[in-house]
Enzyme design. Structure first.
Site, short mmCIF file in Angstrom:
data_model
loop_
_atom_site.label_atom_id
_atom_site.label_comp_id
_atom_site.label_asym_id
_atom_site.label_seq_id
_atom_site.Cartn_x
_atom_site.Cartn_y
_atom_site.Cartn_z
N SER A 1 0.84 -1.18 0.00
CA SER A 1 0.00 0.00 0.00
C SER A 1 0.88 1.24 0.00
CB SER A 1 -0.89 0.00 1.24
OG SER A 1 -1.79 1.08 1.17
N CYS A 2 0.46 2.28 -0.72
CA CYS A 2 1.21 3.53 -0.72
C CYS A 2 0.22 4.68 -0.59
CB CYS A 2 2.05 3.66 -1.99
SG CYS A 2 1.08 3.67 -3.50
N PRO A 3 0.72 5.90 -0.34
CA PRO A 3 -0.20 6.99 -0.01
C PRO A 3 -1.30 7.25 -1.06
CG PRO A 3 2.02 7.62 0.52
CD PRO A 3 2.11 6.31 -0.19
#
Lengths: 463, 150
Positions: free
Chosen positions: A8-10
């Site tokens: 997951s990333c921003p």
């Protein structure tokens, strides 16, 4: 091995999927099975099932966003940034091959960022946890009270009073609400860090009891020191109950019902009967002790009062000294309150100054708390020093006690008088002080002594 | 929808002029603006910067994927630029970025088809061969051809 991963990333547009791809390729190349759940802007895809989690040998979380780890209790979980998943997937997988990954949730389930803190003394870590949650309450409450007193306050023989029904009265009450929560939050999150969620309720309730003297027939609560005691008590009791083996049937209700209920009961009993009543007795003893000192040397009296005011910053010692000073004004001796008014403000002002003088010895949040402490010191709210004192009591409390003692003695020797039972520079602004010049000199010297002493004693913080 | 719906020849720059991260982002944003996919350039640039501040989008292997989600974006677009001698992107491996895919996504978009495309692109960029072919490309047609493989 059977591995699982979450990426997951921003923004959830690119890195999430690159890390997923990399991990999948690396695992395949190294001869492992892997399934990667992506939490991107499309939502969760390829979601891990409970069955898969049960069968997995390990879980890699490569995320720059918070990922809920509760479903991995008892599994080996390696949490890292999404960048590591893209850059070094092989290394991450190797850690599982070499069995270097700790099991999640067995010892304690603190968050990712706290992994680094693993080597720290657990008592210190729990204290830090409580203090960091408490700080906003001190800052919000202290600043609102300071604002209300500074603008809406009027000096009266019973202290700084704010006219009933004014807007400042409301602001004062809002600030007081935040202050009321301060000690329960401190105790609650100390207990939370020891025993996880089941510790929270016993900790907060215990903290409330600690801060509320009427539970044990005392005029004042046990202050933040009592809160720390309640927090540790609640945490360790809850943790001990957790260890008791129970039948499977009962297990689901342990963390939400049995542990909080039993731990809260025990903490309340211990605090009210074992710790609280002696506090009430202590206050009576201190009061009669001070009354007996009336005829003694004024300098000795100033030393004792200064030390008491600073020692627990709003706890029983502070209260007894303050009430003694207030009673003396009524008897026509305002010099005692003069000395106390100095001691009331040197702890927050001195510690606030200390955070400005040597930034390396204070964490970011402490420096913020230091600025708020300066504002609170100006209007005589000793509690502003608590966030800094609670993190490192053994170094900070002696420093503020000595600073306050020095300030009190100077004030007493130069006949500073304060006719309003309140402290800090604000009482001079309200023209309640005789010999204003020496009042300020006493404050300044006390503040400087506090700041230099505490910075000499404190070690630079480790990153 | 295909990647080539988002990435067209007018959005490709075979030799990026800018020599800093900000210049390159600005340059590629101008292409997207000229394409008509932006109502306004600055809010999109701000969104790019906000994302870079969280963590660099330079993911290493010479690739950067700056991306911004903004109300100023009318339709999803991908701009692509090559910088042969590299531009410092504060990448995780400290290597300069040569291949820059810059993504513009509307704040509220109907459907998530374009996100799926970008997901495919992201996954494809992990492939060493694909990256090498991009670097070997000399014309915009080559790039479009490679993009159509996705």
């Amino acid at each position: 091995m059977k591995l699982l991963a979450i990426t997951s990333c921003p923004n959830g547009i690119a890195h999430t999927y690159m890390a997923a791809e990399k991990l999948a390729k690396a695992a395949e190349a190294m001869g492992h099975e892997i399934k990667v759940e992506t939490q991107g802007s499309i939502g969760v895809e390829n979601e891990l099932t409970a069955e898969e989690i049960r069968a997995a040998d390990g879980i890699i979380i490569a995320a720059d966003k918070q990922v809920d780890k509760s479903r991995f209790n008892g599994k080996k979980v390696l949490a890292t940034g999404v960048g590591e998943g893209i850059r070094k997937p092989e290394e991450l997988i190797k850690k599982f091959e070499n069995d270097e990954v700790p099991v999640y949730g067995k010892e304690d389930s603190t968050e990712v960022k706290e992994e680094k803190r693993g080597k720290e003394n657990p008592i210190y870590r729990s204290l830090m946890n409580g203090v960091s949650y408490m700080i906003p309450f001190v800052v919000v409450g202290g600043l609102l009270i300071a604002l209300a007193l500074a603008i809406g306050g009027e000096p009266t023989p019973t202290g700084l009073q704010i006219p009933e029904g004014s807007v400042w009265q409301t602001i004062l009450n809002v600030g007081a609400a935040s202050f009321t929560l301060m000690v329960p939050i401190l105790a609650g999150f100390i207990a939370y860090s020891i025993a996880d969620r089941p510790g929270l309720a016993p900790g907060m309730v215990g903290g409330y009891i600690a801060a509320t003297g009427s539970f044990y027939g005392s005029d004042a609560g046990a202050g933040f020191i009592g809160g720390i005691i309640a927090g540790f008590l609640a945490g360790y009791i809850a943790k001990a109950i957790k260890r008791i083996p129970v039948p499977k049937m009962v297990q689901p209700i342990m963390p939400i019902l049995v542990i909080p209920l039993v731990a809260t009961f025990l903490v309340a009993v211990i605090f009210i009967f074992v710790i609280g009543q002696p506090i009430a007795g202590l206050m009576e003893g201190l009061t009669s002790f001070l009354q007996g000192m009336e005829g003694a040397s004024r300098i000795v009296l100033a030393l004792i009062l200064g030390a008491m005011i600073a020692f627990d910053m709003g706890g029983p010692f502070n209260k007894v000294a303050f009430l003694f000073g207030a009673a003396m004004i009524a008897e026509g001796n305002a010099y005692i309150m003069g000395a106390i008014a100095v001691a009331i403000c040197t702890p927050p002002l001195g510690l606030g100054l200390a955070t400005l003088l040597n930034k390396k010895k204070y964490a970011d949040e402490e420096r913020e708390a230091g600025k708020a402490a300066l504002a609170m010191g100006l209007v005589g709210i000793t509690e502003g020093a608590i966030p800094l004192a609670a993190r490192d009591p053994l170094r900070v409390i002696p420093s503020i006690m000595i600073g306050a003692m020095v300030g009190s003695v100077i004030a007493m020797m130069s006949n500073v008088a304060d006719n309003v039972p309140h402290g800090g520079p604000i009482v001079a602004v309200f023209q309640a002080v005789d010999n204003v010049l020496m009042f300020f000199i006493a404050i300044i010297v006390g503040v400087l002594v506090t700041a230099f002493l505490v910075n000499a004693l404190k070690k630079p913080i480790k990153e | 929808m295909k990647l080539t719906d988002l990435l067209t020849e007018d959005l490709i720059k075979m030799d990026v002029e800018g020599s800093t991260k900000d210049e390159v982002m600005n340059e590629l944003a101008s292409l997207i603006e000229a394409n008509g996919a932006l109502t306004e350039k600055q809010p999109y640039i701000d969104a790019l910067h906000a994302r870079e501040q969280q963590s660099s989008t330079g993911i290493g292997f010479g690739i950067a994927i700056p991306h911004g989600k903004s109300d100023a974006v009318k339709e999803p677009r991908v701009a692509f630029g090559i910088k042969r001698d590299g531009v410092d992107w504060a990448s995780m491996d400290d290597e300069p970025a040569n291949l820059i895919f810059m993504i513009a996504v509307p704040e509220k978009s109907a459907g998530d088809e374009h996100l799926k495309i970008l997901q495919m692109l992201s996954r494809k960029l992990i492939d060493d061969e694909f990256r090498q072919s991009l670097l070997n490309a000399t014309t915009k047609e080559d790039i479009i051809k490679l993009a159509s493989e996705i």
